[in-house]
Enzyme design. Structure first.
Site, short mmCIF file in Angstrom:
data_model
loop_
_atom_site.label_atom_id
_atom_site.label_comp_id
_atom_site.label_asym_id
_atom_site.label_seq_id
_atom_site.Cartn_x
_atom_site.Cartn_y
_atom_site.Cartn_z
N TYR A 107 0.82 -1.21 0.00
CA TYR A 107 0.00 0.00 0.00
C TYR A 107 0.86 1.27 0.00
O TYR A 107 0.39 2.35 -0.35
CB TYR A 107 -0.95 0.04 1.20
CG TYR A 107 -2.02 -1.05 1.20
CD1 TYR A 107 -2.17 -1.93 0.13
CD2 TYR A 107 -2.89 -1.19 2.27
CE1 TYR A 107 -3.14 -2.91 0.14
CE2 TYR A 107 -3.87 -2.18 2.28
CZ TYR A 107 -3.98 -3.04 1.21
OH TYR A 107 -4.94 -4.02 1.22
N LYS A 160 3.63 -15.31 2.80
CA LYS A 160 3.54 -16.08 1.56
C LYS A 160 4.98 -16.39 1.12
O LYS A 160 5.42 -16.00 0.04
CB LYS A 160 2.78 -15.22 0.52
CG LYS A 160 2.44 -15.94 -0.77
CD LYS A 160 1.33 -16.95 -0.64
CE LYS A 160 1.09 -17.67 -1.96
NZ LYS A 160 0.34 -18.93 -1.81
N ASP A 209 -2.83 -18.02 2.25
CA ASP A 209 -3.99 -18.71 1.64
C ASP A 209 -4.54 -19.76 2.60
O ASP A 209 -5.76 -19.90 2.76
CB ASP A 209 -3.66 -19.30 0.26
CG ASP A 209 -2.27 -19.89 0.17
OD1 ASP A 209 -1.49 -19.74 1.13
OD2 ASP A 209 -1.95 -20.51 -0.86
N ASP A 241 -5.19 -6.66 6.09
CA ASP A 241 -6.40 -5.95 5.66
C ASP A 241 -7.47 -6.97 5.27
O ASP A 241 -8.63 -6.91 5.72
CB ASP A 241 -6.02 -5.08 4.44
CG ASP A 241 -7.11 -4.12 4.04
OD1 ASP A 241 -8.10 -4.01 4.76
OD2 ASP A 241 -6.96 -3.47 2.98
N ASP A 292 -10.98 -8.51 7.67
CA ASP A 292 -12.38 -8.41 7.22
C ASP A 292 -13.05 -9.79 7.30
O ASP A 292 -14.20 -9.92 7.73
CB ASP A 292 -12.46 -7.90 5.78
CG ASP A 292 -12.59 -6.38 5.72
OD1 ASP A 292 -12.14 -5.72 6.68
OD2 ASP A 292 -13.13 -5.86 4.72
#
Ligand code: NAD
Length: 366
Positions: A142, A191, A223, A247, A251
């Site tokens: 980001y 990852k 994942d 992020d 959620d």
């Protein structure tokens, strides 16, 4: 105690939910003899409309001069076609960066009263959901460079994902320290089978682990983590991860607890001045309808009292008041049970009424 609080109401449902949180803070001040001085700051779409900038320096300065910042939410369809650096969300990124708040703490905890609102089956929910996602907030993809260029006759977009060892170490330490205060289990999510930044992340976490022998460190690919959160959330105590993975996973974690409208967050750097906001966005689809759930913002205000102002009793009082209101069956639309028989035991209320009920149920020393 007297404190200066910058308030960013923002866009969409932001003003509605922030007003309810302020009402609750005022009630706490009345009961416990504190004084809060509020300063309004503009950020997001409303700042674009007023100043042509999602976070003018004058508004950031108001936040930097305060003891903490309470934020509703920013963004909305009206500003979706603006260029990337002029979008409302850019104001939020600049605020986080300007305040140096690198550690975002998002609890995923199910309120027993809302167990039936979870989309997970009862068997999984009965094993408990109570973990914290510690998300790195001012680094990673980001905050890398974003470019779109014409290459061989077509557009090619590049987003840079960059992490230094020191950035990983400072958030890693927050993860270990948080785990020490809880169940002493830390799951580092990355990852590393694909990304260099994740390989550095993993190696740094393992180096830090030697300093925290009481904490059990595990690694998980992002994942797999997305899958494990819905399959067996009870396995998690503290999850530490980089900005974008955090992020997305937070959620997902909020949804299994019933509603995104219930989850607060704190963002802190090296000092005590923090940024407190619900984890959801500005929900333009329900803005101005008085149906938004203000509880995530009210619980964010409770986190402000606990973590920035060291007022644990006052924070406990807010959380108990929320529990009492839920016990009595009051629900905003997003947390109404799906089952018709369960619905009959509940009373649907709007945003303002939910705020008023929490104020009414707030008592000193609950
Ligand atoms: P969102 O979180 O705003 O909404 C997702 C869904 O959840 C919607 O159906 C919405 O009605 C519902 N919802 C969210 N908060 C709720 C609440 N308190 N009570 C009841 N229902 C609630 O996400 P989105 O729709 O993807 O984004 C809308 C805007 O918000 C976009 O402009 C986005 O960029 C922005 N955004 C801002 C922040 C922030 O300010 N921190 C965070 C995420 C998204």
């Amino acid at each position: 105690m007297e404190k200066n609080i910058a308030v960013i109401r923002g866009d969409g449902i932001g003003p509605e939910i922030a007003n309810e949180a302020i009402g609750v803070l005022d009630r706490v001040a009345e009961l416990y003899g504190h004084k809060w001085n509020y300063t309004d700051a503009d950020m997001g779409g409303c700042a674009i409309d007023k100043y042509g900038d999602p976070l003018p320096q004058s508004e950031l300065d108001k936040c930097l001069a305060s003891d903490s910042v309470l934020l509703g939410a920013v963004g909305g369809n009206k500003w979706n076609s603006m260029p990337g650096d002029k979008r409302p969300e850019k104001g939020l990124l600049r605020l986080r960066e300007g305040m140096g708040v690198y550690s975002n703490n998002r609890p995923a905890k199910i309120w027993p009263q809302l167990a039936s609102a979870s989309p997970l089956n009862a068997d999984i929910v009965s094993r408990g959901i109570d973990f914290i996602i510690v998300r790195e907030l001012i680094g990673g993809i980001y905050f890398g460079s974003h470019t779109t260029n014409e290459v061989d006759g077509e557009k090619v977009a590049v987003d840079e994902l960059r992490y230094s060892e020191s950035e990983i170490e400072r958030i890693g330490r927050i993860g270990f320290e948080t785990a020490l205060k809880r169940g002493k289990k830390l799951c580092s999510v990355e990852k590393s089978n694909v990304l260099d930044s994740s390989r550095l992340w993993k190696a740094t976490m393992h180096r830090l682990a030697e300093e925290y022998p009481e904490v059990e460190l595990t690694d998980m690919l992002v994942d797999n983590c997305a899958m494990q959160i819905v399959k067996n959330p009870a396995q998690f105590d503290v999850v530490v991860t980089e900005n974008m993975f955090g992020d997305i996973l937070s959620d997902e974690a909020s949804m299994i607890t019933g509603s995104i409208g219930m989850i607060p967050s704190s963002s802190l750097g090296d000092g005590t001045c923090g940024l407190y906001e619900p984890i959801h966005g500005s929900a333009p689809d329900i803005a101005g309808m008085d149906i938004a759930n203000p509880i995530g913002t009210i619980l964010s205000a409770a986190m402000m009292l606990r973590f920035s102002f060291d007022l644990a009793d006052e924070a406990d009082a807010i959380e108990s008041a929320v529990g009492a209101v839920l016990d009595k069956g009051y629900r905003t639309a997003d947390i109404m049970p799906a089952d018709e028989n369960e619905q009959k035991k509940c009373q649907k209320v709007g945003c303002r009424e939910m705020g008023n009920l929490i104020k009414e149920n707030l008592t000193k020393g609950r």
